[in-house]
Write a protein that holds these residues in place. Structure first.
Motif, PDB file in Angstrom:
ATOM      1  N   LYS A   1      -6.526   1.604  -3.802  1.00 47.47           N
ATOM      2  CA  LYS A   1      -6.536   0.248  -3.259  1.00 47.47           C
ATOM      3  C   LYS A   1      -7.213   0.262  -1.907  1.00 47.47           C
ATOM      4  O   LYS A   1      -7.118   1.234  -1.165  1.00 47.47           O
ATOM      5  CB  LYS A   1      -5.091  -0.212  -3.110  1.00 47.47           C
ATOM      6  CG  LYS A   1      -5.004  -1.640  -2.740  1.00 47.47           C
ATOM      7  CD  LYS A   1      -3.533  -2.045  -2.607  1.00 47.47           C
ATOM      8  CE  LYS A   1      -3.456  -3.418  -2.188  1.00 47.47           C
ATOM      9  NZ  LYS A   1      -3.293  -4.445  -1.791  1.00 47.47           N
TER      10      LYS A   1
ATOM     11  N   SER B   1      -7.494  -0.844   1.882  1.00 52.59           N
ATOM     12  CA  SER B   1      -6.500  -1.276   2.862  1.00 52.59           C
ATOM     13  C   SER B   1      -7.018  -0.960   4.246  1.00 52.59           C
ATOM     14  O   SER B   1      -7.768  -0.010   4.428  1.00 52.59           O
ATOM     15  CB  SER B   1      -5.200  -0.525   2.608  1.00 52.59           C
ATOM     16  OG  SER B   1      -4.352  -0.633   3.714  1.00 52.59           O
TER      17      SER B   1
ATOM     18  N   ARG C   1      -6.293  -3.777  -7.106  1.00 56.42           N
ATOM     19  CA  ARG C   1      -6.034  -2.346  -7.138  1.00 56.42           C
ATOM     20  C   ARG C   1      -6.356  -1.778  -8.519  1.00 56.42           C
ATOM     21  O   ARG C   1      -6.350  -2.501  -9.515  1.00 56.42           O
ATOM     22  CB  ARG C   1      -4.597  -2.028  -6.759  1.00 56.42           C
ATOM     23  CG  ARG C   1      -3.579  -2.540  -7.738  1.00 56.42           C
ATOM     24  CD  ARG C   1      -2.165  -2.178  -7.314  1.00 56.42           C
ATOM     25  NE  ARG C   1      -1.216  -2.565  -8.310  1.00 56.42           N
ATOM     26  CZ  ARG C   1      -0.706  -3.800  -8.427  1.00 56.42           C
ATOM     27  NH1 ARG C   1      -1.074  -4.741  -7.586  1.00 56.42           N
ATOM     28  NH2 ARG C   1       0.145  -4.089  -9.387  1.00 56.42           N
TER      29      ARG C   1
ATOM     30  N   ASP D   1      -8.944  -7.474  -1.109  1.00 59.69           N
ATOM     31  CA  ASP D   1      -7.729  -7.030  -0.434  1.00 59.69           C
ATOM     32  C   ASP D   1      -6.548  -6.890  -1.356  1.00 59.69           C
ATOM     33  O   ASP D   1      -5.608  -6.183  -1.038  1.00 59.69           O
ATOM     34  CB  ASP D   1      -7.372  -8.017   0.685  1.00 59.69           C
ATOM     35  CG  ASP D   1      -8.276  -7.819   1.871  1.00 59.69           C
ATOM     36  OD1 ASP D   1      -8.581  -8.804   2.545  1.00 59.69           O
ATOM     37  OD2 ASP D   1      -8.679  -6.667   2.100  1.00 59.69           O
TER      38      ASP D   1
ATOM     39  N   SER E   1      -5.257   8.448   2.743  1.00 60.78           N
ATOM     40  CA  SER E   1      -6.196   7.362   2.933  1.00 60.78           C
ATOM     41  C   SER E   1      -7.560   7.961   3.255  1.00 60.78           C
ATOM     42  O   SER E   1      -7.663   8.905   4.038  1.00 60.78           O
ATOM     43  CB  SER E   1      -5.675   6.411   3.999  1.00 60.78           C
ATOM     44  OG  SER E   1      -6.369   6.519   5.172  1.00 60.78           O
TER      45      SER E   1
ATOM     46  N   TYR F   1     -11.962  -0.574   7.142  1.00 55.38           N
ATOM     47  CA  TYR F   1     -11.182  -0.470   5.909  1.00 55.38           C
ATOM     48  C   TYR F   1     -11.203   0.941   5.378  1.00 55.38           C
ATOM     49  O   TYR F   1     -12.184   1.646   5.513  1.00 55.38           O
ATOM     50  CB  TYR F   1     -11.745  -1.416   4.846  1.00 55.38           C
ATOM     51  CG  TYR F   1     -11.354  -2.838   5.097  1.00 55.38           C
ATOM     52  CD1 TYR F   1     -12.231  -3.715   5.700  1.00 55.38           C
ATOM     53  CD2 TYR F   1     -10.080  -3.285   4.763  1.00 55.38           C
ATOM     54  CE1 TYR F   1     -11.861  -5.022   5.953  1.00 55.38           C
ATOM     55  CE2 TYR F   1      -9.712  -4.588   5.014  1.00 55.38           C
ATOM     56  CZ  TYR F   1     -10.599  -5.455   5.605  1.00 55.38           C
ATOM     57  OH  TYR F   1     -10.237  -6.744   5.863  1.00 55.38           O
TER      58      TYR F   1
END
Lengths: 120, 103
Positions: free
Chosen positions: A31, A33, B26, B23, A69, A53
């Motif tokens: 994802k 983030s 996923r 945003d 991350s 990001y």
């Protein structure tokens, strides 16, 4: 939830795959983030700063979750290692036996491999 | 849960979904070695696209999709995708390390 650095994450992911060969699944989620709360993000947006990001990667075997991350600088290196790990562990998927689509009238996802056992 | 049968359709729709809402979109992958099954899911919490397979060749295609998502997510949804090969086209942040360390 354990947040790790890149390399320890890859090591843990490898051992997770190895441990779930007999039973269980491995989930990996990707994802985007920025790792900052909405308040901070709004402030940065109004101040004119660019929000950096990163790609958040989580892996779990149902019991334990690890995460890391990845920023744009590390993503290529991570991608290569990640692909290697997946290739090494996804060995139980079926190999395609017939190449032309005419003979295999149904789609490739059929499980009828016992008709022409080539590996007997 | 919408299971997509065509790989290309799955890829195209998931990239569209991501670009529309980067945003909250996923990408989830679930692998079961004991069953020999791989399931992929892309969702933005409103719409959900899934793809399942037991074929090794689809795993290879999935690796390419992984690359696509990594690039999209790390660099930004406006990145120009040239299907994995030309990733150095984005001139947002030229990585200095990436040149000599390709393996």
């Amino acid at each position: 939830m354990v947040l790790l650095q890149l390399d320890p994450f890859l090591n843990e992911l490898t051992s997770m795959f190895e441990r779930s060969t007999e039973a269980g699944s491995v989930w990996v989620t990707l994802k985007r983030s920025s790792l900052k709360s909405k308040v901070v993000r709004n402030k940065m947006a109004t101040a004119g700063e660019a929000i950096e990001y990163r790609c958040l990667i989580r892996a779990t075997n149902g019991k334990k979750t690890i995460s890391t991350s990845v920023g744009p600088k590390d993503h290529q290196r991570f991608q290569a290692s990640y692909a290697t790990i997946l290739k090494a562990h996804m060995t139980s998927l079926k190999k395609r036996e017939r190449k032309d689509k005419k003979k295999s009238s149904e789609s490739d996802k059929r499980e009828g491999t016992s008709k022409r056992p080539k590996k007997s | 849960m919408v299971y997509i049968t065509s790989w290309d359709e799955f890829v195209e729709r998931s990239v569209q979904l991501f670009r529309a809402d980067p945003d909250s979109t996923r990408y989830v992958m679930k692998y079961r070695h004991c069953d020999g099954k791989l399931v992929l899911k892309v969702t933005d919490n409103r719409e959900c696209l899934k793809f399942k397979t037991d074929q090794a060749q689809e795993a290879k295609k999935m690796e390419k999709l992984n690359n696509i998502f990594f690039t999209l997510m790390a660099r930004g949804p406006e990145v120009d995708l040239s299907e994995v090969t030309g990733k150095e086209q984005t001139d947002v942040q030229p990585t200095k390390r990436g040149r000599g360390r390709k393996q």
